[in-house]
Motif scaffolding. Structure first.
Motif, PDB file in Angstrom:
ATOM      1  N   TYR A  78      27.766  25.522  18.234  1.00 27.40           N
ATOM      2  CA  TYR A  78      26.561  25.178  17.535  1.00 27.40           C
ATOM      3  C   TYR A  78      24.950  26.116  18.408  1.00 27.40           C
ATOM      4  O   TYR A  78      24.497  26.361  17.955  1.00 27.40           O
ATOM      5  CB  TYR A  78      26.186  23.743  17.834  1.00 27.40           C
ATOM      6  CG  TYR A  78      26.869  23.305  16.121  1.00 27.40           C
ATOM      7  CD1 TYR A  78      26.757  22.636  15.462  1.00 27.40           C
ATOM      8  CD2 TYR A  78      28.088  22.266  16.233  1.00 27.40           C
ATOM      9  CE1 TYR A  78      26.910  21.982  14.356  1.00 27.40           C
ATOM     10  CE2 TYR A  78      28.974  22.249  15.271  1.00 27.40           C
ATOM     11  CZ  TYR A  78      28.057  22.077  13.965  1.00 27.40           C
ATOM     12  OH  TYR A  78      29.002  21.584  12.981  1.00 27.40           O
ATOM     13  N   PRO A  79      25.416  25.913  19.776  1.00 25.45           N
ATOM     14  CA  PRO A  79      24.768  26.156  20.282  1.00 25.45           C
ATOM     15  C   PRO A  79      24.491  27.923  21.060  1.00 25.45           C
ATOM     16  O   PRO A  79      23.890  27.931  21.555  1.00 25.45           O
ATOM     17  CB  PRO A  79      25.309  24.719  21.979  1.00 25.45           C
ATOM     18  CG  PRO A  79      26.168  24.996  22.256  1.00 25.45           C
ATOM     19  CD  PRO A  79      26.857  24.882  21.075  1.00 25.45           C
ATOM     20  N   ASP A 200      17.262  21.450  14.425  1.00 27.22           N
ATOM     21  CA  ASP A 200      17.751  20.421  15.303  1.00 27.22           C
ATOM     22  C   ASP A 200      17.758  18.785  14.023  1.00 27.22           C
ATOM     23  O   ASP A 200      18.391  17.835  15.072  1.00 27.22           O
ATOM     24  CB  ASP A 200      16.427  19.628  15.770  1.00 27.22           C
ATOM     25  CG  ASP A 200      16.355  20.044  17.109  1.00 27.22           C
ATOM     26  OD1 ASP A 200      16.880  21.472  17.815  1.00 27.22           O
ATOM     27  OD2 ASP A 200      15.332  21.025  17.905  1.00 27.22           O
ATOM     28  N   LYS A 203      21.750  17.524  14.292  1.00 27.16           N
ATOM     29  CA  LYS A 203      21.460  16.120  15.521  1.00 27.16           C
ATOM     30  C   LYS A 203      21.464  14.821  14.955  1.00 27.16           C
ATOM     31  O   LYS A 203      21.559  13.992  15.313  1.00 27.16           O
ATOM     32  CB  LYS A 203      20.703  16.674  16.844  1.00 27.16           C
ATOM     33  CG  LYS A 203      20.970  17.759  17.381  1.00 27.16           C
ATOM     34  CD  LYS A 203      20.388  18.695  18.409  1.00 27.16           C
ATOM     35  CE  LYS A 203      20.438  20.034  18.770  1.00 27.16           C
ATOM     36  NZ  LYS A 203      19.939  20.440  20.217  1.00 27.16           N
ATOM     37  N   TYR A 208      26.219  17.467  14.784  1.00 24.18           N
ATOM     38  CA  TYR A 208      25.906  18.897  15.601  1.00 24.18           C
ATOM     39  C   TYR A 208      27.353  18.204  16.945  1.00 24.18           C
ATOM     40  O   TYR A 208      27.020  17.339  17.329  1.00 24.18           O
ATOM     41  CB  TYR A 208      24.636  18.501  16.237  1.00 24.18           C
ATOM     42  CG  TYR A 208      24.037  19.640  17.499  1.00 24.18           C
ATOM     43  CD1 TYR A 208      23.673  20.800  16.876  1.00 24.18           C
ATOM     44  CD2 TYR A 208      24.048  19.208  18.827  1.00 24.18           C
ATOM     45  CE1 TYR A 208      23.543  22.051  17.654  1.00 24.18           C
ATOM     46  CE2 TYR A 208      24.539  20.786  19.614  1.00 24.18           C
ATOM     47  CZ  TYR A 208      23.672  22.144  18.981  1.00 24.18           C
ATOM     48  OH  TYR A 208      23.527  22.506  20.266  1.00 24.18           O
ATOM     49  N   ASN A 209      27.474  19.095  17.553  1.00 20.42           N
ATOM     50  CA  ASN A 209      28.401  19.353  18.625  1.00 20.42           C
ATOM     51  C   ASN A 209      28.735  20.327  19.777  1.00 20.42           C
ATOM     52  O   ASN A 209      28.024  21.838  18.872  1.00 20.42           O
ATOM     53  CB  ASN A 209      29.738  19.179  17.883  1.00 20.42           C
ATOM     54  CG  ASN A 209      30.890  19.402  19.315  1.00 20.42           C
ATOM     55  OD1 ASN A 209      30.884  19.061  20.255  1.00 20.42           O
ATOM     56  ND2 ASN A 209      32.223  19.136  18.731  1.00 20.42           N
ATOM     57  N   ASP A 210      27.426  19.961  20.947  1.00 20.43           N
ATOM     58  CA  ASP A 210      27.385  20.879  21.349  1.00 20.43           C
ATOM     59  C   ASP A 210      27.873  21.488  22.336  1.00 20.43           C
ATOM     60  O   ASP A 210      28.048  22.339  23.760  1.00 20.43           O
ATOM     61  CB  ASP A 210      26.279  20.728  22.387  1.00 20.43           C
ATOM     62  CG  ASP A 210      26.750  19.480  23.487  1.00 20.43           C
ATOM     63  OD1 ASP A 210      28.043  19.052  23.323  1.00 20.43           O
ATOM     64  OD2 ASP A 210      26.118  19.053  24.000  1.00 20.43           O
ATOM     65  N   TRP A 212      31.118  24.280  23.174  1.00 23.32           N
ATOM     66  CA  TRP A 212      31.668  26.140  22.647  1.00 23.32           C
ATOM     67  C   TRP A 212      32.337  26.306  21.999  1.00 23.32           C
ATOM     68  O   TRP A 212      33.073  27.316  21.461  1.00 23.32           O
ATOM     69  CB  TRP A 212      31.111  26.999  23.897  1.00 23.32           C
ATOM     70  CG  TRP A 212      29.784  26.911  24.300  1.00 23.32           C
ATOM     71  CD1 TRP A 212      28.250  26.459  24.693  1.00 23.32           C
ATOM     72  CD2 TRP A 212      28.917  28.202  24.269  1.00 23.32           C
ATOM     73  NE1 TRP A 212      27.402  26.398  24.396  1.00 23.32           N
ATOM     74  CE2 TRP A 212      27.272  27.834  24.261  1.00 23.32           C
ATOM     75  CE3 TRP A 212      28.934  29.791  23.481  1.00 23.32           C
ATOM     76  CZ2 TRP A 212      26.590  28.882  24.345  1.00 23.32           C
ATOM     77  CZ3 TRP A 212      28.136  30.884  23.236  1.00 23.32           C
ATOM     78  CH2 TRP A 212      27.251  30.357  23.633  1.00 23.32           C
TER      79      TRP A 212
END
Length: 795
Positions: A78-79, A200, A203, A208-210, A212
């Motif tokens: 996600y990020p 966004d 979220k 959303y999952n931050d 990696w």
């Protein structure tokens, strides 16, 4: 001189009306078919080419390495996108893209679920060429609750294509403001959507999952012209491993212009949609070859009766080059007339073709100078090739031989040449018939194959918005209805479990064994509702509270696994074995028999299932119905639903319908091949009919003599039919091995496949022979019924 050539050409066309009609009709049908397939191929090759910077757009993909092989995925953490764009100089822009799932849109009294929704970063409309007809592409997604609609969706809710500044209620919770409207997303776009929201928003709705290590979203990057792709791949990988040191995954970029045709997923390297481009390009060439061979055959047959004309023209001073020019001119004229008629056929049947192929092809869109030049070249080449034999062969006749009665019609070389052409075109036709039957068998095999659970009378209701936290209330209300046999909940819909994970551990596991396991998070009675047969152990049940995982902060909970995972664990007593994943552990309480939770074209993968009563993980309510009460059950369920969730429409799907949709591509391909095969046989039979007519005409005197000598009608029919039957038989001998080789290779792309039964090949050969016999029977019977006295007065 040119006027004289044209005049003679038209006279010859009208002198032999039936042969001319068959010739022009056959070639025009072949050309029309080839043109439509060419349009289909061009549409496939032009996917995403409308983007102004397509040569600089790439999707980031992954190669995940395990001891069982390399697993390729097309999603990223996600990020990742913004971090890569900031750290890698070659990346000019980056945007993330993800489906939002079904949301309830409401404007006034208009309320619908919308499923084709995407969330993207604000740079999206600057990277991709989706022109806004209203709004500013640079700012359309800047605000948290902004939204861009297609023109069609704007009309649906606002009765106008300019609702800028107006509001849409989403899931009865959020108010979105329309900031842009695009005209239409092209059908040949890999990215399809009805609306785009800010990234966004994921979220906000907890999608959303931050971490990696969580790969769920698509990331696109725009590289500068000087970018070294190998260097970019290395930097993508190194940055990702900085944030996830345990990762062994390699990241790489794939050109966006190749996504539609060359994209692949999972173990191995599947050929992708490009195989259909190859297949239909070859089929189009085959059909055009059949039509051209047909044209050449009949042109040759028409020409050999003109030996007297050639002799007279040479006597009065015509040179060989004049004769050659005449024959080439006539052949080209017929090819041009066929091409004009082909364009008429294309215009007439393009609508039907679009329905079959799923395309939106309009002839006017391709009427540019490049297409017209290409079509002219095809017409000229067809005319030149088909006119070569009569022009070069007949023009060499010497006047003295011709005027003494030598016509060349009985030439052995001429006859063998025509026979070879007949064998070639019928070989192609039989090949296509076999291919059609096998593709349809494979499609039916996949549809009818037992998937490992009872897909009949199994429906599911996607849970959206406030319906999700009310799952238990809705479930219990449904279970009170007599026609509801069982209910469970799942995170994934029944026919497609797309999530997998590594890190599945158990005592005694080989430390070198690495693999991916698919998983599902479910409610109680999972196996019972699906109709999954248990090989060992039991299903999850409320009678066993220890099965349940209250939340993902728990450290215990039990598991169901499938046979494939049990084979990897490879213990004599698997039930009771402790399994560890994601930081919590539990015992294996049941082994399910393997079932297909994706398309049956894919091999069943290892899988585990955990049970929870946390409604946040229940995205679908799965319901098994009593088949005896299906007529009234849906209406009753809708009443129950509306009593509990009056603000949300009752939206349900049957698993059978989902499975059918999985094979829509194969179904379309099968339909196209079927019609190509039918057309190929029709064209070949048109040529056969013309040749039978020509043969009967050439042997009129012989037939008359045979009848005077006592030959019966049956004997005459056999005389005329025997040679053509032999040619079709030879065609079958040649076509069957080639078809077996090609279709065996085609079926290798499927994990589960139909068999290449002998009766398919024998049936195709028999069908071709029957059709051929029916085709020539008319001329044979007509010749057999000719009065011998009239036949002997012939010539």
């Amino acid at each position: 001189m040119l006027k004289n050539y044209l005049l003679i050409a038209f006279r010859n066309l009208f002198r032999q009306k039936s042969l001319s009609f068959i010739n022009i009709l056959g070639l025009s049908l072949g050309l029309a078919c080839t043109i439509l397939i060419l349009f289909w191929v061009l549409d496939e090759l032009n996917y995403d080419r409308f983007h102004g910077n397509i040569d600089n757009l790439y999707r980031v993909e992954e190669d995940q390495h395990y001891s069982s092989g390399t697993y390729h995925v097309n999603v990223t953490p996600y990020p990742s996108g913004p971090v890569w764009a900031e750290r890698i100089p070659e990346i000019q822009n980056a945007t993330r893209l993800n489906g939002v799932g079904g949301l309830l849109f409401q404007v006034g009294d208009r309320s619908f679920y919308e499923s084709n929704l995407k969330a993207a970063d604000s740079i999206f409309f600057e990277m991709f060429t989706f022109p806004l007809i209203h709004g500013n592409p640079k700012t359309a997604l800047n605000e948290p609750f902004s939204i861009v609609l297609t023109k069609e969706l704007a009309q649906k809710y606002f009765d106008t294509d300019n609702p800028i500044g107006k509001s849409i209620s989403v899931n009865n919770q959020y108010e979105f403001t329309v900031k842009g409207v695009i005209d239409k997303v092209p059908k040949n776009s890999w990215i399809q959507f009805d609306a785009i929201m800010p990234f966004d928003f994921l979220k906000e709705i907890k999608q959303y999952n931050d971490h990696w290590g969580s790969n769920s979203i698509t990331t696109f990057v725009e590289l500068n012209n000087e970018a070294d792709l190998v260097k970019v791949d290395t930097m993508l990988t190194n940055i990702a491993r900085e944030h996830n040191p345990e990762s062994t995954t390699d990241f790489l970029v794939a050109p966006m212009k190749r996504l539609h045709l060359f994209s692949y997923f999972g173990y191995g390297h599947a050929p992708g949609n490009v195989q259909y481009v190859y297949i239909f390009s070859i089929l189009a060439i085959f059909v055009l070859l059949i039509a051209c061979i047909n044209f050449m055959n009949l042109s040759t047959a028409r020409s050999v009766n003109r030996s007297n004309e050639i002799g007279v023209r040479k006597v009065v001073g015509a040179f060989r080059k004049n004769i050659i020019t005449q024959f080439f001119g006539e052949s080209i004229l017929m090819a041009v007339l066929s091409t004009i008629l082909a364009l008429f056929w294309v215009q007439l049947i393009s609508g039907v073709f679009n329905n079959i192929s799923g395309k939106d092809i309009v002839l006017e869109d391709y009427m540019n100078y490049q297409f017209l030049i290409a079509l002219t070249i095809v017409a000229l080449l067809t005319g030149l090739i088909s006119g070569t034999y009569p022009a070069l062969y007949l023009s060499r006749f010497k006047p003295i031989q011709v005027l003494k009665g030598y016509s060349g019609t009985g030439s052995k070389g001429s006859s063998i040449f025509r026979q070879i052409l007949v064998v070639f075109q019928f070989s192609i036709s039989i090949f296509l018939v076999i291919g059609t039957v096998i593709i349809y068998n494979q499609l039916n095999f996949m549809r009818n194959k037992k998937v490992g659970y009872d897909k009949e009378m199994l429906m599911y209701v996607p849970l959206r918005g406030e319906t999700q936290p009310n799952y238990h209330i809705i479930r219990d209300a449904f279970l009170r209805e007599s026609f509801v046999e069982s209910v469970t909940g799942t995170v994934h819909n029944p026919s497609m479990i797309g999530s997998n994970t590594g890190g599945v551990e158990w005592p005694g596991k080989d430390p070198d064994l690495e693999f991916l396991a698919s998983y599902n998070i479910v409610d109680f009675n999972y196996a019972k509702t699906y109709g999954i047969e248990m090989k060992e152990g039991r299903d999850f049940s409320p009678d066993y509270p220890g099965d349940l995982i209250q939340s993902f902060e728990d450290t215990v909970g039990n598991f169901l696994i499938n046979e494939k995972l049990a084979q990897l664990i490879d213990k004599p007593d698997i039930l009771g074995t402790e399994l560890n994943v994601w930081g919590f552990s539990g015992k294996i309480v049941g082994i399910m028999k393997d079932f297909h939770f994706k398309s049956v074209r894919e091999e069943v993968e290892p899988m585990f299932v955990i049970v929870t009563d946390t409604t946040g993980f229940i995205n679908n309510m799965v319901v098994r119905l009593d088949p005896k009460q299906i007529a009234t059950s849906m209406k009753k369920l809708e009443v129950v639903w509306n009593d509990i969730m009056p603000g949300y429409p009752f939206d349900y799907k049957f698993v059978n319908d989902d499975i059918d949709r999985m094979y829509r591509t194969e179904e379309r391909m099968g339909s196209l091949v079927k019609y190509l095969a039918i057309l190929a046989i029709i064209i070949a039979c048109l040529g056969l009919f013309g040749l039978a007519s020509y043969t009967a005409e050439q042997r009129t005197k012989e037939i008359g003599i045979r009848k005077v000598m006592g030959a019966t009608q049956t004997m005459v029919i056999q005389l005329l039919s025997r040679r053509f039957a032999l040619l079709v038989f030879i065609s079958a001998i040649l076509a069957c091995p080639l078809a077996w080789f090609a279709m065996n290779k085609f079926l290798q792309e499927y994990d589960t496949k139909t068999s290449l039964d002998w009766w398919i090949f024998a049936g195709a050969a028999l069908l071709a022979m029957i059709i051929a016999q029916i085709t020539i029977s008319y001329q044979a019977i007509k010749a057999a019924n000719t009065n011998p006295a009239q036949a002997l007065r012939y010539e």
